[in-house]
Design a protein around this motif. Structure first.
Motif, PDB file in Angstrom:
ATOM      1  N   HIS A   1       3.385 -13.730  -5.122  1.00 46.08           N
ATOM      2  CA  HIS A   1       2.851 -14.256  -6.384  1.00 46.08           C
ATOM      3  C   HIS A   1       1.351 -13.999  -6.532  1.00 46.08           C
ATOM      4  O   HIS A   1       0.811 -14.093  -7.635  1.00 46.08           O
ATOM      5  N   VAL A   2       0.687 -13.647  -5.416  1.00 44.27           N
ATOM      6  CA  VAL A   2      -0.741 -13.318  -5.487  1.00 44.27           C
ATOM      7  C   VAL A   2      -0.924 -11.906  -6.034  1.00 44.27           C
ATOM      8  O   VAL A   2      -1.760 -11.666  -6.915  1.00 44.27           O
ATOM      9  N   ASN A   3      -0.161 -10.949  -5.484  1.00 41.82           N
ATOM     10  CA  ASN A   3      -0.226  -9.562  -5.945  1.00 41.82           C
ATOM     11  C   ASN A   3       1.155  -8.951  -5.745  1.00 41.82           C
ATOM     12  O   ASN A   3       1.503  -8.529  -4.644  1.00 41.82           O
ATOM     13  N   ASP A   4       1.925  -8.910  -6.832  1.00 42.16           N
ATOM     14  CA  ASP A   4       3.294  -8.407  -6.747  1.00 42.16           C
ATOM     15  C   ASP A   4       3.332  -6.911  -6.425  1.00 42.16           C
ATOM     16  O   ASP A   4       4.284  -6.420  -5.811  1.00 42.16           O
ATOM     17  N   PHE A   5       2.273  -6.174  -6.801  1.00 42.76           N
ATOM     18  CA  PHE A   5       2.227  -4.742  -6.556  1.00 42.76           C
ATOM     19  C   PHE A   5       2.152  -4.432  -5.059  1.00 42.76           C
ATOM     20  O   PHE A   5       2.719  -3.441  -4.595  1.00 42.76           O
ATOM     21  N   LEU A   6       1.450  -5.288  -4.275  1.00 46.96           N
ATOM     22  CA  LEU A   6       1.279  -5.060  -2.837  1.00 46.96           C
ATOM     23  C   LEU A   6       2.293  -5.803  -1.981  1.00 46.96           C
ATOM     24  O   LEU A   6       2.584  -5.378  -0.857  1.00 46.96           O
ATOM     25  N   TRP A   7       2.824  -6.935  -2.489  1.00 49.47           N
ATOM     26  CA  TRP A   7       3.688  -7.771  -1.664  1.00 49.47           C
ATOM     27  C   TRP A   7       5.009  -8.115  -2.357  1.00 49.47           C
ATOM     28  O   TRP A   7       5.660  -9.091  -1.997  1.00 49.47           O
ATOM     29  N   GLY A   8       5.434  -7.300  -3.325  1.00 47.80           N
ATOM     30  CA  GLY A   8       6.611  -7.626  -4.144  1.00 47.80           C
ATOM     31  C   GLY A   8       7.894  -7.809  -3.346  1.00 47.80           C
ATOM     32  O   GLY A   8       8.662  -8.728  -3.603  1.00 47.80           O
ATOM     33  N   ASP A   9       8.159  -6.938  -2.378  1.00 46.45           N
ATOM     34  CA  ASP A   9       9.332  -7.074  -1.511  1.00 46.45           C
ATOM     35  C   ASP A   9       8.960  -6.595  -0.110  1.00 46.45           C
ATOM     36  O   ASP A   9       7.841  -6.142   0.130  1.00 46.45           O
ATOM     37  N   VAL A  10       9.922  -6.667   0.809  1.00 44.37           N
ATOM     38  CA  VAL A  10       9.598  -6.388   2.208  1.00 44.37           C
ATOM     39  C   VAL A  10       9.217  -4.921   2.421  1.00 44.37           C
ATOM     40  O   VAL A  10       8.338  -4.619   3.243  1.00 44.37           O
ATOM     41  N   SER A  11       9.854  -4.000   1.689  1.00 45.09           N
ATOM     42  CA  SER A  11       9.521  -2.580   1.865  1.00 45.09           C
ATOM     43  C   SER A  11       8.104  -2.282   1.368  1.00 45.09           C
ATOM     44  O   SER A  11       7.341  -1.565   2.033  1.00 45.09           O
ATOM     45  N   ILE A  12       7.745  -2.825   0.191  1.00 51.93           N
ATOM     46  CA  ILE A  12       6.387  -2.639  -0.335  1.00 51.93           C
ATOM     47  C   ILE A  12       5.371  -3.314   0.581  1.00 51.93           C
ATOM     48  O   ILE A  12       4.283  -2.785   0.839  1.00 51.93           O
ATOM     49  N   ALA A  13       5.740  -4.494   1.100  1.00 51.25           N
ATOM     50  CA  ALA A  13       4.837  -5.220   2.003  1.00 51.25           C
ATOM     51  C   ALA A  13       4.586  -4.424   3.282  1.00 51.25           C
ATOM     52  O   ALA A  13       3.467  -4.407   3.815  1.00 51.25           O
ATOM     53  N   MET A  14       5.627  -3.734   3.787  1.00 51.95           N
ATOM     54  CA  MET A  14       5.460  -2.910   4.993  1.00 51.95           C
ATOM     55  C   MET A  14       4.530  -1.726   4.730  1.00 51.95           C
ATOM     56  O   MET A  14       3.732  -1.353   5.601  1.00 51.95           O
ATOM     57  N   LEU A  15       4.619  -1.142   3.536  1.00 52.24           N
ATOM     58  CA  LEU A  15       3.690  -0.072   3.171  1.00 52.24           C
ATOM     59  C   LEU A  15       2.254  -0.600   3.107  1.00 52.24           C
ATOM     60  O   LEU A  15       1.309   0.065   3.536  1.00 52.24           O
TER      61      LEU A  15
ATOM     62  N   ILE B   1       7.725  -5.535  14.477  1.00 54.55           N
ATOM     63  CA  ILE B   1       6.538  -6.315  14.103  1.00 54.55           C
ATOM     64  C   ILE B   1       6.200  -6.099  12.629  1.00 54.55           C
ATOM     65  O   ILE B   1       5.895  -7.060  11.897  1.00 54.55           O
ATOM     66  N   PHE B   2       6.266  -4.861  12.179  1.00 56.68           N
ATOM     67  CA  PHE B   2       6.007  -4.560  10.767  1.00 56.68           C
ATOM     68  C   PHE B   2       6.989  -5.312   9.872  1.00 56.68           C
ATOM     69  O   PHE B   2       6.609  -5.845   8.819  1.00 56.68           O
ATOM     70  N   TYR B   3       8.252  -5.322  10.280  1.00 54.36           N
ATOM     71  CA  TYR B   3       9.277  -5.973   9.456  1.00 54.36           C
ATOM     72  C   TYR B   3       9.044  -7.480   9.377  1.00 54.36           C
ATOM     73  O   TYR B   3       9.136  -8.080   8.289  1.00 54.36           O
ATOM     74  N   ILE B   4       8.733  -8.094  10.502  1.00 53.51           N
ATOM     75  CA  ILE B   4       8.497  -9.545  10.521  1.00 53.51           C
ATOM     76  C   ILE B   4       7.290  -9.893   9.662  1.00 53.51           C
ATOM     77  O   ILE B   4       7.356 -10.788   8.797  1.00 53.51           O
ATOM     78  N   TYR B   5       6.184  -9.181   9.880  1.00 52.38           N
ATOM     79  CA  TYR B   5       4.982  -9.458   9.093  1.00 52.38           C
ATOM     80  C   TYR B   5       5.192  -9.109   7.619  1.00 52.38           C
ATOM     81  O   TYR B   5       4.642  -9.779   6.728  1.00 52.38           O
ATOM     82  N   GLY B   6       5.977  -8.046   7.349  1.00 53.69           N
ATOM     83  CA  GLY B   6       6.257  -7.690   5.963  1.00 53.69           C
ATOM     84  C   GLY B   6       7.055  -8.765   5.249  1.00 53.69           C
ATOM     85  O   GLY B   6       6.778  -9.087   4.081  1.00 53.69           O
ATOM     86  N   ALA B   7       8.058  -9.326   5.931  1.00 58.77           N
ATOM     87  CA  ALA B   7       8.864 -10.391   5.331  1.00 58.77           C
ATOM     88  C   ALA B   7       8.024 -11.635   5.071  1.00 58.77           C
ATOM     89  O   ALA B   7       8.113 -12.254   3.996  1.00 58.77           O
ATOM     90  N   VAL B   8       7.180 -11.997   6.048  1.00 54.30           N
ATOM     91  CA  VAL B   8       6.297 -13.158   5.882  1.00 54.30           C
ATOM     92  C   VAL B   8       5.318 -12.922   4.736  1.00 54.30           C
ATOM     93  O   VAL B   8       5.095 -13.799   3.876  1.00 54.30           O
ATOM     94  N   GLY B   9       4.719 -11.738   4.696  1.00 51.18           N
ATOM     95  CA  GLY B   9       3.765 -11.432   3.639  1.00 51.18           C
ATOM     96  C   GLY B   9       4.407 -11.437   2.271  1.00 51.18           C
ATOM     97  O   GLY B   9       3.803 -11.912   1.291  1.00 51.18           O
ATOM     98  N   SER B  10       5.639 -10.938   2.157  1.00 45.97           N
ATOM     99  CA  SER B  10       6.331 -10.925   0.871  1.00 45.97           C
ATOM    100  C   SER B  10       6.644 -12.340   0.396  1.00 45.97           C
ATOM    101  O   SER B  10       6.540 -12.646  -0.801  1.00 45.97           O
ATOM    102  N   MET B  11       6.998 -13.218   1.333  1.00 45.93           N
ATOM    103  CA  MET B  11       7.325 -14.597   0.962  1.00 45.93           C
ATOM    104  C   MET B  11       6.106 -15.381   0.507  1.00 45.93           C
ATOM    105  O   MET B  11       6.176 -16.178  -0.435  1.00 45.93           O
TER     106      MET B  11
END
Length: 273
Positions: A161-175, A147-157
């Motif tokens: 562009h809204v906040n690259d620091f929080l959603w830059g890639d899937v690993s950062i998005a999962m954090l 679930i974290f991975y799916i939501y992280g991938a969606v959030g990163s996509m």
């Protein structure tokens, strides 16, 4: 004969509530002395604490020897996981405090506090329940990762562009999602993305509902289920210990006496009839 008497004496000492209570007291004193070493103390008090530490280590070794001698052999003693744990802790405490091993020795002495778990049956039951629940919790954790991975991938996509620091890639998005699952300033993250995507609140609420309310409760349920089984086992063991052979013999004799009285009463009634 003498050896048998000594063995019985050691078993009585090992099973004595007074002796076990004193061991728990020494463990607590050991924990307090370890904590005291972290303060800046006068030299005389620091030296006294080192002497106390040596005395505590010697007592733990003495107590372990009593338990070993009171057991029914080496195989019986080491068949219990808690005895192995205590042996490792006590032997580790024998590492001398000095030179390059001082840090290792201090770390091993800190773990002596964990001996409190092996001395209190209720704490042992909790740890056993937690260990037995790990396989069930592992499957729940695996599903949470998906679930974290799916939501992280969606959030990163959508939100990179809204906040690259929080959603830059899937690993950062999962954090970031882990931070949201702990409710750490998650509303500020949500409001930031809602300025660009007004309906993004659905993303956050569904994620929180799944992780916090569903999976967390599943984790708690798995632990409670195993804990109930462990509590039942502990009560059965305590009941078996309380039923001594003398009591069992007395109960059998009482039943036999009652059956004899019933037979006599039956014969009397048959004669009158």
């Amino acid at each position: 004969m003498q050896a048998s008497a000594v063995l019985n004496t050691l078993k009585k000492v090992d099973q004595s509530k007074t002796f076990q209570g004193f061991v728990i007291f020494v463990i607590i004193v050991s924990a307090l002395s370890i904590g005291a070493h972290t303060y800046h103390l006068p030299p005389w008090l620091d030296q006294s604490l080192w002497v106390l530490d040596i005395a505590i280590t010697a007592f733990f070794l003495f107590e372990l020897i009593i338990r070993f001698m009171a057991s029914d052999g080496i195989k019986s003693f080491f068949s219990k996981g808690w005895n192995i744990f205590d042996t490792i802790i006590v032997i580790g405490s024998l590492v001398p405090l000095g030179g390059s091993t001082i840090l290792l020795a201090r770390l091993l002495r800190i773990f002596r506090v964990l001996r409190l778990v092996s001395m209190v049956p209720e704490l042992r039951m909790l740890i056993n329940a937690l260990l037995k629940a790990i396989p069930r919790m592992g499957y729940i954790a695996l599903l949470m990762f998906v679930i974290f991975y799916i939501y992280g991938a969606v959030g990163s996509m959508f939100f990179a562009h809204v906040n690259d620091f929080l959603w830059g890639d899937v690993s950062i998005a999962m954090l970031t999602l882990f931070r949201i699952s702990t409710f750490e300033s998650w509303t500020s993250i949500m409001y930031e993305t809602m300025e660009v995507y007004p309906l993004s609140w659905i993303y956050y609420l569904t994620f929180i509902f799944l992780t916090t309310f569903v999976f967390l409760n599943m984790m708690v349920g798995a632990v409670l289920d195993v804990m109930g089984e462990e509590t039942k086992i502990m009560r059965e063991e305590q009941a078996d210990e309380n039923d001594s052979p003398d009591e069992q013999t007395a109960t059998a004799e009482d039943i036999k006496l009652l059956n004899d009285k019933i037979d006599k009463l039956t014969e009397m009634l048959a004669k009158k009839a």
